[in-house]
Design a protein around this motif. Structure first.
Motif, PDB file in Angstrom:
ATOM      1  N   GLN A   1       0.829  -1.205   0.000  1.00  0.00           N
ATOM      2  CA  GLN A   1       0.000   0.000   0.000  1.00  0.00           C
ATOM      3  C   GLN A   1       0.868   1.262   0.000  1.00  0.00           C
ATOM      4  O   GLN A   1       0.544   2.250  -0.662  1.00  0.00           O
ATOM      5  CB  GLN A   1      -0.921   0.010   1.231  1.00  0.00           C
TER       6      GLN A   1
ATOM      7  N   SER B   1     -13.129   9.908   0.968  1.00  0.00           N
ATOM      8  CA  SER B   1     -12.065  10.427   0.095  1.00  0.00           C
ATOM      9  C   SER B   1     -12.599  10.803  -1.284  1.00  0.00           C
ATOM     10  O   SER B   1     -12.092  11.709  -1.940  1.00  0.00           O
ATOM     11  CB  SER B   1     -10.948   9.393  -0.044  1.00  0.00           C
TER      12      SER B   1
ATOM     13  N   VAL C   1      -5.644  11.266  -5.798  1.00  0.00           N
ATOM     14  CA  VAL C   1      -4.767  10.258  -5.179  1.00  0.00           C
ATOM     15  C   VAL C   1      -4.760  10.384  -3.658  1.00  0.00           C
ATOM     16  O   VAL C   1      -3.959   9.735  -2.991  1.00  0.00           O
ATOM     17  CB  VAL C   1      -3.310  10.392  -5.701  1.00  0.00           C
TER      18      VAL C   1
ATOM     19  N   ASP D   1       2.136   1.748  -3.570  1.00  0.00           N
ATOM     20  CA  ASP D   1       1.127   2.325  -4.470  1.00  0.00           C
ATOM     21  C   ASP D   1       0.944   3.816  -4.203  1.00  0.00           C
ATOM     22  O   ASP D   1       0.831   4.620  -5.131  1.00  0.00           O
ATOM     23  CB  ASP D   1      -0.205   1.591  -4.293  1.00  0.00           C
ATOM     24  N   GLY D   2       0.909   4.194  -2.924  1.00  0.00           N
ATOM     25  CA  GLY D   2       0.732   5.596  -2.576  1.00  0.00           C
ATOM     26  C   GLY D   2       1.885   6.460  -3.039  1.00  0.00           C
ATOM     27  O   GLY D   2       1.689   7.560  -3.568  1.00  0.00           O
TER      28      GLY D   2
ATOM     29  N   GLN E   1       1.916   6.940  -7.045  1.00  0.00           N
ATOM     30  CA  GLN E   1       0.994   7.957  -7.530  1.00  0.00           C
ATOM     31  C   GLN E   1       1.342   9.327  -6.959  1.00  0.00           C
ATOM     32  O   GLN E   1       1.258  10.339  -7.649  1.00  0.00           O
ATOM     33  CB  GLN E   1      -0.438   7.576  -7.141  1.00  0.00           C
TER      34      GLN E   1
ATOM     35  N   THR F   1      -4.244   5.847   2.516  1.00  0.00           N
ATOM     36  CA  THR F   1      -4.014   4.421   2.774  1.00  0.00           C
ATOM     37  C   THR F   1      -2.539   4.160   3.026  1.00  0.00           C
ATOM     38  O   THR F   1      -2.169   3.380   3.912  1.00  0.00           O
ATOM     39  CB  THR F   1      -4.488   3.581   1.572  1.00  0.00           C
ATOM     40  N   ALA F   2      -1.683   4.826   2.243  1.00  0.00           N
ATOM     41  CA  ALA F   2      -0.241   4.641   2.409  1.00  0.00           C
ATOM     42  C   ALA F   2       0.216   5.134   3.777  1.00  0.00           C
ATOM     43  O   ALA F   2       1.024   4.486   4.452  1.00  0.00           O
ATOM     44  CB  ALA F   2       0.517   5.384   1.303  1.00  0.00           C
TER      45      ALA F   2
ATOM     46  N   THR G   1      -6.896   9.157  -1.723  1.00  0.00           N
ATOM     47  CA  THR G   1      -7.215   7.812  -1.221  1.00  0.00           C
ATOM     48  C   THR G   1      -5.957   6.981  -1.066  1.00  0.00           C
ATOM     49  O   THR G   1      -5.726   6.356  -0.022  1.00  0.00           O
ATOM     50  CB  THR G   1      -8.192   7.106  -2.174  1.00  0.00           C
ATOM     51  N   GLU G   2      -5.139   6.961  -2.128  1.00  0.00           N
ATOM     52  CA  GLU G   2      -3.908   6.173  -2.082  1.00  0.00           C
ATOM     53  C   GLU G   2      -2.951   6.708  -1.017  1.00  0.00           C
ATOM     54  O   GLU G   2      -2.310   5.945  -0.289  1.00  0.00           O
ATOM     55  CB  GLU G   2      -3.223   6.187  -3.450  1.00  0.00           C
ATOM     56  N   LEU G   3      -2.843   8.022  -0.933  1.00  0.00           N
ATOM     57  CA  LEU G   3      -1.920   8.610   0.037  1.00  0.00           C
ATOM     58  C   LEU G   3      -2.377   8.340   1.469  1.00  0.00           C
ATOM     59  O   LEU G   3      -1.557   8.008   2.338  1.00  0.00           O
ATOM     60  CB  LEU G   3      -1.810  10.116  -0.201  1.00  0.00           C
TER      61      LEU G   3
ATOM     62  N   GLN H   1     -13.580   5.131   1.411  1.00  0.00           N
ATOM     63  CA  GLN H   1     -13.598   5.479  -0.006  1.00  0.00           C
ATOM     64  C   GLN H   1     -14.608   6.588  -0.286  1.00  0.00           C
ATOM     65  O   GLN H   1     -14.359   7.486  -1.089  1.00  0.00           O
ATOM     66  CB  GLN H   1     -13.935   4.241  -0.854  1.00  0.00           C
TER      67      GLN H   1
END
Length: 578
Positions: free
Chosen positions: A129, A243, A299, A132-133, A136, A305-306, A301-303, A240
């Motif tokens: 995770q 975000s 992004v 991925d963060g 992006q 989560t990261a 969401t990705e950040l 989700q």
């Protein structure tokens, strides 16, 4: 705080700052080329005055420049992606190595007190995770920051007043994104925790399928899985949704910016403040200026989560390591086998006493058996001898030296240990036997297998010693135990620890193994934990434990003659067997 998480993640990026600089330079050039294009488009528009009044030569020249700008922008964008990918994957590789190294140094108590599946999830899923963060995040932050600064400069060069309209509305977009991101972070943290819980439960169920089926626990296991999975779904939907509000909210604000620019620009063009071509360029810039805010919010969401995953990973890294070896700790090469346990007290939980005032002295070459009911502290003594746990009070000595003054690795190498719970890794039979002595010759491996009475079944396997076995498949439980015994026989350590080492072996093979052990234990100090008391009748000394204390001590004959606790245990086993 996310600030601390970002700062620690930056530490893993520091060794690759050269690639980061190259990525930033590539982003600047790529964005500069993409921002040059609107200026060229505006110039082309101004060359089209009206019907029949088009300067085709000038337009073609501008189109050639636009093509070159787009080509260069794409090239440097590709180079930036290559650099950011390199930084991300290498940084994540380093982080995963650090976490795995940390798991080797944390006290065994930490591993025992955490679900193994959750620890696996932190090393694998959570770090994925983070990867991925970062992937992006890097791309969007590099290009976004440069685009915002570049478009502002180009817009200022065209018209200051219209640019001020854009700048004044921008904080509204940033404020909306920051507010939603802050509110959604705790939801992503909860999601990461539930994901780890689910991984731990799945690992338990998959690793113990035989027990699940034997007790008909399939339906209950399914219900428990669905309950955890439901909580994961719930936290996932909430995080989700939270975000996902960021993108449409910022797009709405950005649409306001675009409309404001259009109105202000049109009024300026009517009054002669700017040309139609410049207005076209300005509208393109307004769209490009707001685009990074949309992409960055996309992004979030990705950040988030990261960051939540990084916090879980850093919790492992922040766990105190086991007490380091003492300065100048002795490296033990060999031992006579004299072991002394003096006035030792220990408990796994401070308010629940287990072992108190334990005293044991094992002379060189003696065979010490440890017996007693479940929970009496038999295996705990083994943990203390191997220094998997340190004593709360008292001292353990080998050949008169406190084991805390020896390096852990060299001290543990003095023992050969065979446990009731067998462990083999996915690999060949040969590699599994040679686990403790990788440089062993073929002859040594075969001799060890023969001593453990494993050679005959190994020869019957498809590829003999080259047969690849899985961790939990390919050979029976009894055969696994024979391979573990062969592993110890290969290293031939000066002392032995056998914790129910023949529990999964049939009676006939057990007799052969006991004979092999007798040869191996000759001249070596041995500690044997046994539940089947018939297997330790020949021990030089039997320690009878109950509730953390040695209640009786002596040979089998002496203890039977006393008619005490040991005699009661021994006779009860034979009564049950009849």
């Amino acid at each position: 705080m996310n600030r601390n998480v970002i700062k620690r993640l930056a530490g893993f990026l520091k060794p690759y700052r050269g690639y980061l600089i190259l990525a930033l330079v590539s982003a600047v050039i790529s964005v500069a080329m993409s921002l040059w294009a609107p200026v060229l488009i505006g110039s082309a528009v101004d060359l089209i005055v009206g019907p029949g009044q088009v300067e085709f030569a000038g337009v073609l020249s501008v189109l050639a420049k636009i093509g070159a700008a787009i080509g260069l922008s794409a090239l440097f964008q590709w180079l930036m992606a290559r650099c950011t990918n390199h930084v991300t994957y290498y940084a994540v590789r380093d982080l995963r190595i650090r976490v795995f190294e940390k798991l080797k140094t944390v006290p065994l108590k930490y591993v025992d007190s955490h679900a193994h599946g959750d620890l696996i999830s932190r090393v694998v899923n959570d770090i994925d995770q983070i990867s991925d963060g970062l992937l992006q995040g890097f791309a969007q932050l590099f290009t976004g920051a440069v685009t915002i600064v570049g478009t502002l400069l180009f817009m200022l060069s065209i018209n200051v007043n219209i640019t001020l309209v854009v700048v004044l509305i921008t904080p509204l977009s940033l404020g909306v994104a920051a507010f939603i991101a802050k509110k959604s972070f705790h939801l992503f943290r909860e999601q990461a925790a539930v994901r780890g819980e689910l991984s731990g439960y799945v690992e338990e169920m998959v690793g113990n399928q035989k027990v699940v089926k034997a007790f008909g626990y399939e339906e209950e296991a399914q219900q428990k899985f669905e309950e955890i999975n439901g909580r994961l779904q719930d936290s996932g939907v909430k995080s989700q949704f939270a975000s996902s509000l960021t993108n449409p909210s910022t797009r709405f604000v950005n649409a306001i910016v675009y409309a404001a620019v259009g109105i202000a620009g049109a009024l300026s063009a009517i009054s002669g403040g700017i040309t139609v071509g410049q207005l076209s360029s300005f509208l393109i810039y307004a769209n490009q200026y707001t685009k990074p805010f949309n992409e960055i919010s996309g992004v979030v969401t990705e950040l988030q989560t990261a960051f939540a995953s990084a916090r879980r990973v850093f919790e492992v890294l922040d766990e105190p390591s086991e007490t380091p070896d003492a300065p100048g700790a002795a490296v033990m090469r060999d031992s006579k086998g004299n072991v002394e346990i003096e006035n030792v007290s220990f408990s796994y939980v401070p308010d629940r006493k287990l072992i108190e005032g334990l005293n044991v002295y094992a002379q060189s070459g003696q065979r010490i058996a440890i017996v007693g009911p479940t929970g009496s502290g038999k295996t705990t003594i083994i943990n203390l001898l191997m220094r998997f746990y340190d004593t709360d009070k008292g001292v353990i000595r080998i050949d008169g030296m406190d084991i805390r003054l020896m390096t852990r690795n060299s001290m543990r190498a003095l023992y050969g240990m065979v446990l009731q719970e067998t462990w083999l890794f996915a690999g060949s039979i040969r590699d599994n036997i040679a686990y403790g002595k990788p440089d062993a010759t073929e002859e040594e491996i075969v001799a060890a297998a023969k001593s453990a009475h494993a050679h005959s079944f190994i020869r019957r396997l498809p590829d003999g010693y080259d047969t690849i076995i899985a961790e939990d498949g390919g050979v029976s439980q009894g055969q696994k135990q024979l391979l573990c015994i062969a592993r110890v026989m290969l290293t031939r350590p000066p002392m032995l620890i056998l914790d129910e080492a023949t529990s999964s072996i049939d009676t006939r093979t057990e007799m052969m193994i006991q004979s092999a052990f007798s040869k191996l234990m000759k001249g070596r100090t041995s500690f044997v934990v046994a539940h089947r008391l018939s297997t330790i009748r020949e021990a030089d000394c039997i320690l009878v434990m109950n509730e953390g204390h040695i209640v009786e001590q002596g040979t089998h004959k002496e203890l039977m003659e006393q008619g005490g606790f040991y005699a009661s245990l021994y006779n009860s086993q034979f009564e049950r067997a009849q």
